[in-house]
Scaffold this active site. Structure first.
Site, mmCIF file in Angstrom:
data_model
loop_
_atom_site.group_PDB
_atom_site.id
_atom_site.type_symbol
_atom_site.label_atom_id
_atom_site.label_comp_id
_atom_site.label_asym_id
_atom_site.label_seq_id
_atom_site.Cartn_x
_atom_site.Cartn_y
_atom_site.Cartn_z
ATOM 1 N N ASN A 149 -6.578 42.020 62.223
ATOM 2 C CA ASN A 149 -6.230 43.113 63.138
ATOM 3 C C ASN A 149 -6.701 42.877 64.575
ATOM 4 O OD1 ASN A 149 -8.883 43.535 62.022
ATOM 5 N ND2 ASN A 149 -8.873 45.544 62.965
ATOM 6 N N LYS A 172 -12.765 30.660 58.138
ATOM 7 C CA LYS A 172 -11.481 30.937 57.490
ATOM 8 C C LYS A 172 -10.876 32.191 58.121
ATOM 9 C CE LYS A 172 -9.817 33.276 53.954
ATOM 10 N NZ LYS A 172 -8.429 33.526 54.434
ATOM 11 N N PRO A 173 -9.841 32.018 58.947
ATOM 12 C CA PRO A 173 -9.159 33.194 59.482
ATOM 13 C C PRO A 173 -8.311 33.851 58.404
ATOM 14 C CG PRO A 173 -8.022 31.200 60.163
ATOM 15 C CD PRO A 173 -9.247 30.757 59.414
ATOM 16 N N SER A 174 -7.899 35.074 58.655
ATOM 17 C CA SER A 174 -7.031 35.774 57.708
ATOM 18 C C SER A 174 -5.758 34.980 57.460
ATOM 19 C CB SER A 174 -6.664 37.153 58.262
ATOM 20 O OG SER A 174 -5.608 37.733 57.515
ATOM 21 N N SER A 223 -11.743 44.326 54.561
ATOM 22 C CA SER A 223 -11.720 45.505 53.701
ATOM 23 C C SER A 223 -12.997 45.623 52.885
ATOM 24 C CB SER A 223 -10.523 45.437 52.757
ATOM 25 O OG SER A 223 -10.731 44.468 51.749
ATOM 26 N N GLU A 244 -18.931 43.717 57.776
ATOM 27 C CA GLU A 244 -18.408 44.844 58.562
ATOM 28 C C GLU A 244 -17.068 45.168 57.942
ATOM 29 O OE1 GLU A 244 -16.106 46.508 60.539
ATOM 30 O OE2 GLU A 244 -16.677 46.133 62.615
ATOM 31 N N CYS A 278 -10.717 48.941 62.872
ATOM 32 C CA CYS A 278 -11.808 49.337 61.975
ATOM 33 C C CYS A 278 -12.345 50.722 62.314
ATOM 34 C CB CYS A 278 -12.938 48.316 62.048
ATOM 35 S SG CYS A 278 -12.481 46.660 61.482
#
Length: 477
Positions: A149, A172-174, A223, A244, A278
């Site tokens: 996001n 590791k990115p999304s 999440s 977080e 968030c």
């Protein structure tokens, strides 16, 4: 179209034996990027390669590490436009918002570069003939797992703090924003010694393998469910975990505020980045004295937002990240309506391509609705009417999450009660966003653990060692 490559042990293009995955533009479904899927074996090899350079990077002078981070910030600045365009293409964020995220990331890198060299241990006062002190040391190998996001700003914070304190990092990115992570890694790689930063791409299985690997810290933003799974996996190996995670942030509208102004604040908090923040406003408790006028003004604000692709400069509300996420958001809205809530605007699935969802206002909500209790992460503003400020505080505090909260009030005593009584990491009074730079808070409950931002994040990536030195034979030096 971006073709993403992994960076393992200083070598670009390594790994990817488990195939690849494709990311589609949430505005129109077109292909944006392809990326390799790192296997558990490749994750293990990346950790082993990182171990080989930990001692050298840890022994590098703090000022040299800070200078490298400044060079990384320069490289990110040079790639800023492409990073912003990749973010918008992969997850739909309006381009101006994506550029803001890149600029925030650059600022964070420079902040940590300046702070790191000035932070250290402390001298202890014991036996005058001895020397006692506390010295911070890098923890070693850090796994950083970042969300989609706000992919640049969040990654820069975690990568910058971990690297400048002397740790070697596996990022590791999304799986929804691999090209953004790849472009960021390319920028960092120009400024760092080979092997100090590695890039691994893939989905949940890759993230699970990384969390369970023999690393020293796992830092995750995402999440709550994923965060808990990561914490459980990391616990087996004894890694420190920074989380977080999700939130369902409340907004309280007190009886003495201008309802039209309050609606503007609520709209900004609930609809910015299509609610995919968030600390987005996820539930609203409006005092009965102003609730009707407040909801009317909020509906007007929602209806006026310009919806379109993120690359369109006039867009105020871009698409959600994908249709699967849109279905989850819409499911919460329709379930609330079936349980007695009223959809005042939005709440429908648009025809045509993409993952667009309209700004939605739902009133006549109860505090126990799933739409109110759980994180929605979409452009939805559910409103619960309350009869007192005390009732609003009780409802706002009654949550499995504890990330942030906003209170709109003209009463200083109410503001004081709010920040003291709300069990969240951040309390904002009369502004849904904003605050001084370098603020650092502990999320509560299902929202995570440990400092995720601010100067204190530097301490999270270091371990303190106590040292006691005496002269031999009990004499003096």
């Amino acid at each position: 179209m971006y073709t993403v490559a992994q960076l393992i042990g200083g070598v670009w293009g390594a790994g990817g034996d488990d195939g690849e995955f494709v990311v589609h533009d949430p505005s129109d479904g077109s292909r944006v990027s392809t990326a390799p899927i790192a296997t558990a074996d490749e994750v293990g090899k990346a950790v082993a390669a990182a171990r080989e350079v930990t001692a050298q990077w840890a022994a590098t002078a703090p000022a040299e590490r800070a200078a490298a981070l400044h060079r990384a910030a320069d490289a990110v600045a040079e790639a800023a436009d492409e990073l912003a365009r990749a973010t918008t293409a992969e997850m739909g964020k309006p381009l101006a918002d994506a550029r803001g995220g890149v600029e925030a990331g650059i600022g964070t890198l420079r902040q940590y570069a300046e702070l790191a060299a000035a932070r250290g241990g402390r001298t202890l006062h014991g036996d005058p003939a001895a020397l006692d002190f506390m010295a911070p040391e890098p923890r070693g190998v850090v796994a950083v797992i970042t969300p989609w996001n706000d992919p640049v700003a969040v990654a820069c914070g975690l990568l910058g703090a971990a690297l400048v304190t002397g740790n070697v990092v596996l990022h590791k990115p999304s799986e929804r924003t691999p090209a953004t992570g790849w472009l960021l890694a390319r920028a960092f790689d120009t400024a760092l010694p080979a092997g100090v930063l590695s890039l691994l791409t893939g989905g949940p299985q890759t993230g699970a393998a990384l969390a369970a690997a023999e690393v020293d810290v796992v830092a995750h933003v995402g999440s709550t469910a994923t965060g808990r799974a990561i914490a459980a996996a990391a616990a087996a190996g004894g890694a420190k975990v920074l989380l977080e995670n999700g939130g369902s942030d409340p907004l309280i509208v007190d009886a003495d505020v201008d309802p039209v102004w309050a609606a503007g604040q609520a709209a900004q908090g609930a609809f910015a980045n299509a609610g995919q923040i968030c600390v987005a406003v996820e539930r609203i408790y409006a005092h009965r004295d102003v609730a009707e006028d407040f909801v009317d003004a909020l509906v007007e604000r929602a209806a006026a937002l310009r919806v379109g692709p993120g690359r369109d400069p006039d867009t105020e509300l871009g698409p959600l990240v994908d249709r699967r996420h849109r279905d989850q958001v819409h499911g919460q809205v329709t379930a609330a309506a079936a349980d007695g809530a009223r959809i005042r605007v939005g709440g429908t699935l648009p025809e045509g391509p993409g993952a667009f969802y309209p700004a939605t206002v739902v009133d006549n909500c109860r505090h126990d609705l799933t739409l109110v209790r759980e994180e929605t992460f979409g452009p939805v503003a559910p409103v619960v009417v309350v009869d007192s400020f005390s009732e609003a505080l009780r409802c706002a505090a009654d949550s499995p999450y504890g990330l942030a909260a906003t209170v709109l009030t003209g009463s200083m005593s109410h503001a004081q009660r709010a920040w003291r009584e709300l069990p969240v990491g951040t309390v904002k009074v009369n502004a849904v966003f904003g605050g001084a730079p370098a603020g650092a808070a502990h999320p509560r409950r299902g929202s995570g653990q440990g400092f995720g931002y601010g100067p204190e994040l530097l301490d999270e990536f270091t371990a303190m060692k106590v040292v006691h030195i005496e002269a031999p034979g009990g004499g003096h030096w």
